[in-house]
Motif scaffolding. Structure first.
Motif: not given
Length: 373
Positions: A39-44, A167-172, A225-226, A360-373
């Motif tokens: 991902v291009t950026g990570f904001y927390i 840019y933000l489209n590729k940030c998490i 991507k939140v 049950l843990y990650a819904y509807p997808i996990n973080v890795k799948q989110l990063a690949m979108l």
């Protein structure tokens, strides 16, 4: 005969060439696959569970820039409320970031595009949450700081109106907040009046309504991507166990856990709203940290009810004192202090969030799948 040998050599070289071509083709495909995960950026955004130094220079009791905090972090105390890495440190590594995401308090212009950590110990969804501990950056203030960072980046786009959104489209975006709205608000009846103003259901609804407004504001700034996380099982932390008759996880304050569960259930429903047609382009992920933590507890930790350092029963009366000697083997402990998990737990939770196949843990997808979108 020489002709036949020559033909065999030619065939051999062709075979080698084909194998090399196949190898490099797979290598390229692997590289492409790895690139997709970046991902291009990570904001927390959040509270002390992910704060990495924003509270260091403000007047507050919610501060952790002294030993033994950071005892296992490469450069020592930084303001992290942990012996080492927080869950977002571990997630950042899994997302491919080689350097830490800096706190807003010391972020430089050159590092803004990599991401910024806005989290602040004692902060909450509600503005008054955490005031009992002094100054802090509430969720609204954190979002305002994010807005200022994006405006700074926008000034350097040379007039391209789509550059920042691309840019933000590729940030998490990671948002883990809400714990203090219970710990340092609703459950603190000697300081706050919310418990007399709201039933547990009404309070959860009020929090969710406010959080919906804040997450909508993030979306309007450009977040797409939140990740949002649940509030943990506060009834089982050493701080709470120190205030009950029991001293083991079996003696958790389940009434408080049930009250928190009302917010967590509503948060998952909120994720469905943000993933609907009302918010084009948005992809929200709900991380059930409560369930993940319960799973972690069931897997090999020896000390489940005490902080590695602290004061009083269960090391839960007060957080770690300056220069206090902590437990020697941090890997045996779930909790670092009265409130926060140890580094090893944070790493396990990050890995679970990143690769879990269970909704049950990650819904509807996990973080890795989110990063690949």
């Amino acid at each position: 005969m020489e002709t036949k040998m020559s033909q065999n050599k030619t065939g051999f070289y062709v075979l080698i060439a084909l194998l090399m071509l196949c190898y490099f083709s797979m290598a390229c495909n692997t590289t492409k696959a790895a690139t997709k995960m970046q991902v291009t950026g990570f904001y927390i955004f959040g509270d002390s569970l992910v704060d990495n130094g924003n509270n260091n220079e403000i007047l507050t009791l919610a501060r952790a820039n002294y030993q033994p905090y950071g005892i296992d972090y490469p450069i020592g105390p930084t303001g992290r409320f942990c012996n080492g890495k927080t869950v977002v440190d571990a997630l950042g590594e899994l997302l491919g970031f080689k350097e830490e995401i800096p706190p807003f308090s010391r972020a430089k212009r050159s590092s803004l595009e990599r991401g910024v950590n806005f989290a602040s110990g004692a902060s909450g969804i509600r503005e008054e949450t955490g005031n009992n501990l002094g100054d802090h950056y509430s969720m609204d203030r954190q979002i305002s700081n994010f807005e200022s960072v994006i405006e700074e980046l926008r000034r350097h786009t040379r007039g391209d109106p789509n550059a920042i959104q691309n840019y933000l489209n590729k940030c998490i975006i990671y948002s883990g907040i809400g714990s203090n709205d219970y710990l340092n608000n609703y459950f603190m009846t000697n300081y706050y009046t919310t418990s007399s103003q709201f039933t547990p259901t009404a309070y959860a609804n009020a929090l969710l309504q406010e959080y919906y407004r804040q997450l909508t504001r993030l979306y309007q700034i450009g977040a797409r991507k939140v990740i949002v996380t649940t509030v943990g099982r506060i009834g089982c932390i050493p701080y709470m166990l120190a205030r009950t008759n029991g001293s083991s996880p079996n003696n958790c304050d389940e009434e408080k856990n049930e009250i928190i569960g009302l917010f967590n259930t509503g948060l998952r429903q909120l994720v469905d709203v943000f993933n609907s047609n009302q918010f084009p382009g948005a992809k929200f992920v709900y991380l059930n940290s409560s369930l993940a933590a319960s799973d972690v507890i069931a897997n090999g930790f020896e000390v489940l009810d005490k902080g590695c350092c602290g004061v009083g029963k269960n090391n839960g009366q007060i957080t770690c004192l300056p220069l206090q000697a902590p437990c020697e083997d941090r890997k045996k402990y779930i909790f670092w202090d009265a409130f926060h998990p140890t580094e090893i737990v944070n790493v396990v939770l990050a890995k679970k969030a990143f690769t879990s196949k269970s909704k049950l843990y990650a819904y509807p997808i996990n973080v890795k799948q989110l990063a690949m979108l």
